[in-house]
Design an enzyme around this catalytic site. Structure first.
Site, short mmCIF file in Angstrom:
data_model
loop_
_atom_site.label_atom_id
_atom_site.label_comp_id
_atom_site.label_asym_id
_atom_site.label_seq_id
_atom_site.Cartn_x
_atom_site.Cartn_y
_atom_site.Cartn_z
N GLU A 1 -5.59 -8.28 -0.95
CA GLU A 1 -6.29 -8.07 0.31
C GLU A 1 -7.75 -7.78 0.03
OE1 GLU A 1 -4.78 -5.28 3.20
OE2 GLU A 1 -2.69 -5.72 2.68
N GLU B 1 0.83 -1.22 0.00
CA GLU B 1 0.00 0.00 0.00
C GLU B 1 0.86 1.26 0.00
OE1 GLU B 1 -4.12 -1.62 2.01
OE2 GLU B 1 -2.74 -0.57 3.33
#
Length: 477
Positions: A372, A179
């Protein structure tokens, strides 16, 4: 048609949220260790409050987490039983280089991951390894200021060279930074950044991001040189922004917010800073120091695939002071009145996943990998640890159906899917254990009490069936 025959089904964890063993095997202290639960957590994650060591009166969940450091064989056996084709995990940088700037790696740390990867292969599970999942040795933060310092590029290159060399043939799929766009929202977590009074925080964040982008390109270069079979991906916290209304100002705000997310991935995937980003930096008065060599390595070493997390869509309003907000992945968003929310306020939007996949694939034309996705919820086990988590099954089934439609009907190229927190672990946002995502229940509470025993939830058996049918059977029976 459905998913490709070699579709990589699995689950995902991060070292700092599951391993524990923070001071074992020669491991050094990392930023993720010294982030406590409680009201100070957010100000520490965002670099506003300094906490460089353990302090009295705080609970630090990452110290022990769910003790996977000692229990990984048991856990991987359970993943194998579910039929995982891949397992996404991360390397704790301070296990390999305890301080981060040594010239020689820590053999005990290297051996730990080698054993873990061999255990995966025993069950036919392909490791998908995040090199840095919010992990930075504390020494690099105290001595060099974290990723604000250009020297971290070389330390990271050394780490990557060691990993790619040691695990050649054991690991083929790699992600450079987890991320990467979170550096803007959680700078201490994402890049080991803490700010002094009067510093230009935006300048520091974008300079640190540039160093991570160059390091990512260098890692891609090294990976392909050491083993041409290596596949390297970038990773973003994704979710397309919906305009709050059809007012052009709201639509424009949504576009701006999307660009804020895509900025780093544009660089990693296309090899150059996009024009809109250069203009935005110019407007903010930010001058990112970059060399001709930086631009060259960015241009020539783009990623092989795009990986991302998706939990909920987001909403953008040009004037959002009067509109209701709700929680999201580390930062709030405008509330969407058309969607239901989880217990933590995250809005549930399976179609939003299909929309996000299309946006990413249209933009990059590279294979996607969902690494995810999941529902954080309070689980109530019976006396044997069994949880009847139909709410989780319903959430995952709807999102997998949306994935399937993106592949079948829209032509999106999707490599695989790893649900987040396939075994219960410590929440990155809140540090809680009660916010559970797993197919496997772990007996541990927010204060660190419990036996750490593992138990299969109802979703364990459901996901096993999903994998066996390559995503064709999503029924909850």
């Amino acid at each position: 048609m459905g998913f490709r025959k070699d579709f990589l089904w699995g689950g995902a964890t991060a070292a700092n949220q599951c391993e524990g063993g923070f001071n074992e095997g020669g491991r050094g202290l990392a930023n993720v260790d010294v982030i406590p639960t409680g009201p100070d957590r957010r100000s520490i994650i965002t670099g506003k409050k300094k906490m460089y060591s353990f302090e009295e009166g705080y609970f630090y969940p990452a110290k022990e987490a769910i003790d996977m450091y000692h229990r990984y064989k048991e856990d991987i056996a359970l993943f194998g039983e579910m039929g995982f084709k891949t397992y996404r995990l991360s390397i704790a940088w301070s296990r390999i280089f305890p301080k981060g700037d040594e010239t020689e790696p820590n053999e005990e740390g290297l051996q730990f991951y080698e054993d873990l990867f061999n255990e995966c292969h025993k069950y036919g599970i392909e490791p998908l390894v995040t090199i840095t999942h919010f992990d930075c040795p504390m020494h690099l933060i105290e001595e060099y200021g974290g990723w604000r310092n250009r020297k971290l590029i070389d330390f990271y290159k050394r780490l990557c060279t060691v990993l790619f060399t040691r695990y050649k043939g054991l690991v083929k799929y790699w992600l450079t930074f987890n991320e990467i766009n979170m550096i803007l929202h959680a700078p201490f977590l994402g890049a080991g950044l803490c700010f002094e009074e009067g510093e230009n925080e935006e300048q520091i964040k974008y300079q640190a991001a540039h160093h991570e982008l160059v390091a990512s390109a260098e890692a891609t270069k090294i990976a392909h040189e050491i083993d041409p079979e290596n596949k390297i991906g970038c990773m973003l916290a994704a979710a397309s922004y919906y305009p709050y209304s059809c007012r052009p100002e709201d639509v424009w705000e949504g576009k701006q917010k999307d660009r804020g997310n895509y900025f780093f991935i544009d660089v990693q995937s296309k090899g150059a800073y996009p024009a809109y980003a250069l203009k935005a930096l110019e407007r903010k008065g930010i001058e990112v120091e970059m060399t001709a060599e930086d631009l060259e390595v960015l241009k020539n070493h783009t990623v092989d695939f795009i990986s991302f997390s998706y939990y909920a869509s987001r909403v953008a309003a040009a004037e959002d002071s009067d509109v209701e907000k709700t929680a999201g992945n580390l930062f709030p968003t405008v509330k969407n009145p058309y969607l239901q929310s989880s217990e933590w306020g995250w809005q549930i939007d399976p179609l939003g996943l299909r929309i996000t996949m299309n946006d990413l694939y249209d933009r990059y034309q590279k294979p996607l990998f969902i690494v995810e996705n999941g529902l954080g919820a309070v689980d109530t086990p019976d006396e044997s640890g069994y949880v009847e988590d139909d709410y989780r099954i319903e959430y995952l089934a709807a999102h997998i159906q949306a994935m399937k439609e993106a592949v079948d009907e829209d032509g999106v190229d999707l490599l695989g899917y790893t649900s987040w927190g396939c075994i219960d672990l410590v929440s990155a946002g809140t540090g809680e254990m009660k916010k559970r995502y797993g197919f496997i229940y772990v007996d541990r509470d927010n204060e660190g009490n419990g036996t750490l025993n593992r138990a299969k939830k109802k979703s364990f058996h459901w996901y096993k069936k999903v994998i066996a049918s390559n995503g064709e059977d999503l029924t909850n029976e």
